[in-house]
Scaffold this motif. Sequence first.
Motif, mmCIF file in Angstrom:
data_model
loop_
_atom_site.group_PDB
_atom_site.id
_atom_site.type_symbol
_atom_site.label_atom_id
_atom_site.label_comp_id
_atom_site.label_asym_id
_atom_site.label_seq_id
_atom_site.Cartn_x
_atom_site.Cartn_y
_atom_site.Cartn_z
ATOM 1 N N GLU A 86 0.761 -1.461 -0.031
ATOM 2 C CA GLU A 86 0.178 -0.137 0.178
ATOM 3 C C GLU A 86 0.907 1.186 0.096
ATOM 4 O OE1 GLU A 86 -3.010 0.539 -0.560
ATOM 5 O OE2 GLU A 86 -3.767 -1.336 0.397
ATOM 6 N N ASN A 87 -0.056 1.942 -0.408
ATOM 7 C CA ASN A 87 0.956 3.930 -0.391
ATOM 8 C C ASN A 87 2.577 3.817 -0.932
ATOM 9 O OD1 ASN A 87 -1.087 4.861 0.687
ATOM 10 N ND2 ASN A 87 -0.220 3.717 2.970
ATOM 11 N N PHE A 88 2.935 3.289 -2.189
ATOM 12 C CA PHE A 88 3.705 2.963 -2.662
ATOM 13 C C PHE A 88 4.041 4.080 -3.258
ATOM 14 C CE2 PHE A 88 7.544 1.500 -5.719
ATOM 15 C CZ PHE A 88 8.385 0.490 -4.648
ATOM 16 N N PHE A 89 2.821 4.630 -3.638
ATOM 17 C CA PHE A 89 3.586 5.787 -4.435
ATOM 18 C C PHE A 89 2.871 6.666 -3.990
ATOM 19 C CE2 PHE A 89 5.142 2.905 -7.695
ATOM 20 C CZ PHE A 89 5.992 3.458 -8.307
ATOM 21 N N THR A 90 2.667 7.866 -4.333
ATOM 22 C CA THR A 90 2.497 9.334 -3.710
ATOM 23 C C THR A 90 0.874 9.250 -4.532
ATOM 24 O OG1 THR A 90 3.550 11.307 -4.778
ATOM 25 C CG2 THR A 90 3.755 10.422 -3.057
ATOM 26 N N ALA A 91 0.181 10.587 -3.542
ATOM 27 C CA ALA A 91 -0.635 11.001 -4.609
ATOM 28 C C ALA A 91 -0.279 11.872 -6.024
ATOM 29 C CB ALA A 91 -2.140 11.044 -3.569
ATOM 30 N N GLU A 92 0.904 12.579 -5.655
ATOM 31 C CA GLU A 92 0.848 13.250 -6.605
ATOM 32 C C GLU A 92 1.902 12.897 -7.966
ATOM 33 O OE1 GLU A 92 0.637 15.410 -3.111
ATOM 34 O OE2 GLU A 92 1.874 13.070 -3.040
ATOM 35 N N GLU A 93 2.427 11.625 -7.111
ATOM 36 C CA GLU A 93 3.133 10.763 -8.582
ATOM 37 C C GLU A 93 1.571 9.987 -9.424
ATOM 38 O OE1 GLU A 93 7.032 8.963 -7.321
ATOM 39 O OE2 GLU A 93 5.223 8.440 -5.742
ATOM 40 N N CYS A 94 0.710 9.807 -8.592
ATOM 41 C CA CYS A 94 -0.309 9.008 -9.753
ATOM 42 C C CYS A 94 -1.037 10.113 -10.505
ATOM 43 C CB CYS A 94 -0.973 8.403 -8.417
ATOM 44 S SG CYS A 94 -0.711 7.290 -7.678
ATOM 45 N N ASP A 95 -1.196 11.333 -9.602
ATOM 46 C CA ASP A 95 -2.208 12.833 -11.109
ATOM 47 C C ASP A 95 -1.678 12.627 -11.836
ATOM 48 O OD1 ASP A 95 -4.524 12.095 -8.774
ATOM 49 O OD2 ASP A 95 -3.695 14.212 -7.799
ATOM 50 N N SER A 96 0.426 12.748 -11.721
ATOM 51 C CA SER A 96 0.809 12.994 -12.608
ATOM 52 C C SER A 96 1.191 11.907 -14.134
ATOM 53 C CB SER A 96 2.929 12.880 -12.011
ATOM 54 O OG SER A 96 3.459 11.846 -12.218
ATOM 55 N N MET A 97 0.416 10.927 -13.353
ATOM 56 C CA MET A 97 0.561 9.824 -14.566
ATOM 57 C C MET A 97 -0.637 10.124 -15.365
ATOM 58 S SD MET A 97 2.201 6.790 -13.073
ATOM 59 C CE MET A 97 2.198 6.586 -11.198
#
Length: 291
Positions: A21-32
């Motif tokens: 869980e939570n391996f990537f940040t919300a910001e990293e997800c949103d950038s993708m």
Amino acid sequence: SGGEQLPHLFQFHEDGFLVLENFFTAEECDSMRNQIQRIIAEMEVPPHCRTEFSTKEEEQLQAQGSSDYFLTSGDKIRFFFEKGVLDERGNFLIPKEKSISKIGHALHAHDPVFKQITHSSKVQELGRKLGLERPVVVQSMYIFKQPGIGGEVTPHQDATFLHTEPLGRVLGFWIALEDATQENGCLWFIPGSHTSGITRRMVRAAPGTSTCVEFVGSEPAYDDSQFIPLPISKGGLILIHGEVVHKSDLNSSDSSRHVFTFHVMEAKDTSWSKENWLQPTPELPFPSLYT
């Protein structure tokens, strides 16, 4: 050994999958997610999606055209659509961004955002903890699982499509860019199903045949009750052993389930099957995960 920092690594070997869980940040997800919107905005509809059906023969050529489009997508960024989203003239019946099923198979090589995520230090560190010595990235995909129409993915093993000698050298990294729930089509696994090899392979068909790939062997009938769901929050990562049996259901909800996924092969003492649909090319040999 990296086992200390990752005490649940034994769980991966036991189950054939591991949820982080939570391996990537919300910001990293949103950038993708933002980057994929840009890519879609610039997308030209592939010509093979625009051909009109008239005769049986043209239909076969159409299938051949789309199969070439698929077969040669390993070193490019290409677009694949859900069924029934185009009319017979190749015009969209729904907004194009809602019609796409997936984009593949070389986002990791050609797009700066996805390349950065794939080779991020935390992914490389995880590779080292898993004991990977010469990991290479073989393919990547952005999967949309559109609301209401995001199709089911029937039970399968990734090694059916990405075969190596010996087996056990392919690993999937599956990143939830939005919460994946039972309603919107999260993954389901049969724990421990990665230890008895594979029963089916998808191979390149002989040149000149009407299909580009064919299946050898067959998928056994899996017992539905053996599957367990793995809902996961945005930013979570699921590690997927190449032989573990997994599936996902139709997205019956009104929210999408965006995912970025890529596959890594341990290249040390491993041969990649010449019969796989996906082949490295002179333009894009499989890049090393470690930079």
